[in-house]
Design a protein around this motif. Structure first.
Motif, PDB file in Angstrom:
ATOM      1  N   LEU A 100       0.833  -1.209   0.000  1.00  0.00           N
ATOM      2  CA  LEU A 100       0.000   0.000   0.000  1.00  0.00           C
ATOM      3  C   LEU A 100       0.864   1.254   0.000  1.00  0.00           C
ATOM      4  CD1 LEU A 100      -2.777   1.403   0.215  1.00  0.00           C
ATOM      5  CD2 LEU A 100      -2.594   1.148   2.712  1.00  0.00           C
ATOM      6  N   ASP A 101       1.972   1.220   0.712  1.00  0.00           N
ATOM      7  CA  ASP A 101       2.855   2.385   0.768  1.00  0.00           C
ATOM      8  C   ASP A 101       3.503   2.655  -0.587  1.00  0.00           C
ATOM      9  OD1 ASP A 101       3.625   4.372   2.732  1.00  0.00           O
ATOM     10  OD2 ASP A 101       5.667   3.633   2.547  1.00  0.00           O
ATOM     11  N   VAL A 102       3.846   1.582  -1.303  1.00  0.00           N
ATOM     12  CA  VAL A 102       4.412   1.745  -2.642  1.00  0.00           C
ATOM     13  C   VAL A 102       3.357   2.317  -3.595  1.00  0.00           C
ATOM     14  CG1 VAL A 102       5.295   0.507  -4.656  1.00  0.00           C
ATOM     15  CG2 VAL A 102       6.183  -0.024  -2.374  1.00  0.00           C
ATOM     16  N   ILE A 103       2.159   1.730  -3.582  1.00  0.00           N
ATOM     17  CA  ILE A 103       1.098   2.178  -4.489  1.00  0.00           C
ATOM     18  C   ILE A 103       0.747   3.641  -4.229  1.00  0.00           C
ATOM     19  CG2 ILE A 103      -1.331   1.863  -5.102  1.00  0.00           C
ATOM     20  CD1 ILE A 103      -0.967  -1.116  -4.406  1.00  0.00           C
ATOM     21  N   SER A 104       0.717   4.033  -2.952  1.00  0.00           N
ATOM     22  CA  SER A 104       0.301   5.389  -2.578  1.00  0.00           C
ATOM     23  C   SER A 104       1.448   6.387  -2.565  1.00  0.00           C
ATOM     24  CB  SER A 104      -0.356   5.365  -1.191  1.00  0.00           C
ATOM     25  OG  SER A 104       0.593   5.016  -0.191  1.00  0.00           O
ATOM     26  N   GLN A 105       2.663   5.927  -2.895  1.00  0.00           N
ATOM     27  CA  GLN A 105       3.840   6.801  -2.890  1.00  0.00           C
ATOM     28  C   GLN A 105       4.107   7.375  -1.492  1.00  0.00           C
ATOM     29  OE1 GLN A 105       5.681   7.865  -6.280  1.00  0.00           O
ATOM     30  NE2 GLN A 105       5.031   5.729  -6.139  1.00  0.00           N
ATOM     31  N   GLY A 106       4.036   6.486  -0.495  1.00  0.00           N
ATOM     32  CA  GLY A 106       4.408   6.881   0.863  1.00  0.00           C
ATOM     33  C   GLY A 106       3.302   7.480   1.692  1.00  0.00           C
ATOM     34  N   ARG A 107       2.062   7.007   1.503  1.00  0.00           N
ATOM     35  CA  ARG A 107       0.940   7.578   2.253  1.00  0.00           C
ATOM     36  C   ARG A 107       0.261   6.566   3.176  1.00  0.00           C
ATOM     37  NH1 ARG A 107      -3.199   9.210  -1.266  1.00  0.00           N
ATOM     38  NH2 ARG A 107      -2.260   8.268  -3.123  1.00  0.00           N
ATOM     39  N   ALA A 108       0.840   5.392   3.347  1.00  0.00           N
ATOM     40  CA  ALA A 108       0.207   4.361   4.167  1.00  0.00           C
ATOM     41  C   ALA A 108       0.413   4.629   5.652  1.00  0.00           C
ATOM     42  CB  ALA A 108       0.767   2.987   3.814  1.00  0.00           C
ATOM     43  N   VAL A 109      -0.602   4.303   6.432  1.00  0.00           N
ATOM     44  CA  VAL A 109      -0.539   4.302   7.895  1.00  0.00           C
ATOM     45  C   VAL A 109      -0.962   2.912   8.349  1.00  0.00           C
ATOM     46  CG1 VAL A 109      -1.506   5.244  10.027  1.00  0.00           C
ATOM     47  CG2 VAL A 109      -1.110   6.752   8.065  1.00  0.00           C
TER      48      VAL A 109
END
Length: 308
Positions: A100-109
């Motif tokens: 998820l962090d990769v897909i969101s470009q660093g927006r995962a929590v």
């Protein structure tokens, strides 16, 4: 990681057909993003919760939904409020959140908790166990998840979980923010002080002063600066001139705000921010379906508070 103003999407019952269900979710996330919300959360459940609806009402799987929202948004942080640890193998969860962090470009929590909805466990075949066992499982899971998120290889052998050189690649960041939800003074708050960046306080407005005192004490006991453990409160919001306090069920009265966007903003300021909590996660009630504009108006009304 900063969560000052966030949106939780608490249900997917919009009075539409299935074909319009996810577009309505996207519309909410995009409205929150355009209005200045910093984060959007979904629940990690498979059935609707008591008090919000019947178990058979629509409920999307959280990480599939977040992956799709990552492609439909640009700025907001994305996560669950919160992941039930008992629903997934911890190494699988580490892989899901780094993806998820990769897909969101660093927006995962990574929001995570023990899991509590017994009906889901019994119906779907997840081991529920005792209250103590669920906390023991969460502590073990963190021994696997945290190293994997940081790019290490996790080798662990515990009562509930084991891994051998488990790793997660690719990763977008070396640190994905960790959030836990709850307010238990014997287990949740001490766990938050030891491991987490953020504590989402699940409690009533009247309980906040005591909970904040306990948070400070637990941090100081381990020589952690309490200011480094960010806090927020989950608040049920009935937004609209036609909503009145008598519409709020008794079990939600101490954590709900009601009325026009200006009245909702005033209540959030007085009951959450003035109490010393860092942020608010609004969970709007969508009786009769999603009505655009409500969260935007609340964000506008809260701007003087947010900039202060």
């Amino acid at each position: 990681m900063t969560i000052r103003l966030a949106l939780q999407i608490p249900n997917f019952s919009y009075g539409t057909g299935v074909d319009e269900l996810f577009p309505t979710v996207v519309a909410q996330a995009r409205e929150a993003e355009a209005a200045g919300f910093d984060s959007v959360f979904v629940m990690d459940h498979f059935y609707q919760l008591p008090g919000l609806g019947t178990p058979d009402q629509p409920m999307l799987e959280s990480y599939t939904t977040l992956g799709a929202l990552a492609a439909a948004t640009e700025r907001v942080q994305l996560g669950t409020l919160v992941t039930g640890n008992s629903y997934r193998n911890p190494a699988l969860l580490a892989k899901a959140i780094t993806t998820l962090d990769v897909i969101s470009q660093g927006r995962a929590v990574l929001g995570i908790g023990t899991g509590w909805f017994e009906l889901e466990h019994d119906s779907l075949g997840f081991d529920f166990g005792t209250f103590t066992e669920r906390f023991e499982k969460l502590e073990e899971a963190l021994q696997i998840i945290v190293p994997m998120l940081e790019g290490q290889r996790a080798t662990f052998s515990g009562t509930y979980y084991r891994t051998q050189d488990a790793f997660a690649e690719p990763r977008f960041r070396d640190h994905i923010p960790l959030m836990i939800g709850g307010s238990g003074e014997k287990k949740t708050i001490p766990l938050a002080a030891r491991y987490f960046d953020h504590l989402n306080i699940i409690a009533g407005f009247s309980e906040l002063p005591r909970k904040l005192d306990v948070i400070r004490q637990r941090c100081e006991e381990i020589d952690r600066d309490p200011a480094t453990l960010e806090t927020s409160m989950l608040v049920v919001a009935l937004i609209g001139e036609h909503f009145t306090a008598d519409l709020v069920p008794d079990e939600f009265k101490d954590n709900a705000v009601v009325g026009s966007p200006e009245q909702v903003a005033e209540q959030v300021k007085a009951k959450v921010f003035d109490a010393g909590v860092d942020g608010v996660i609004l969970s709007p009630v969508t009786i009769g379906g999603y009505v655009p504009g409500g969260v935007t108006a609340v964000a506008e009304a809260l701007k003087p508070v947010m900039s202060g």
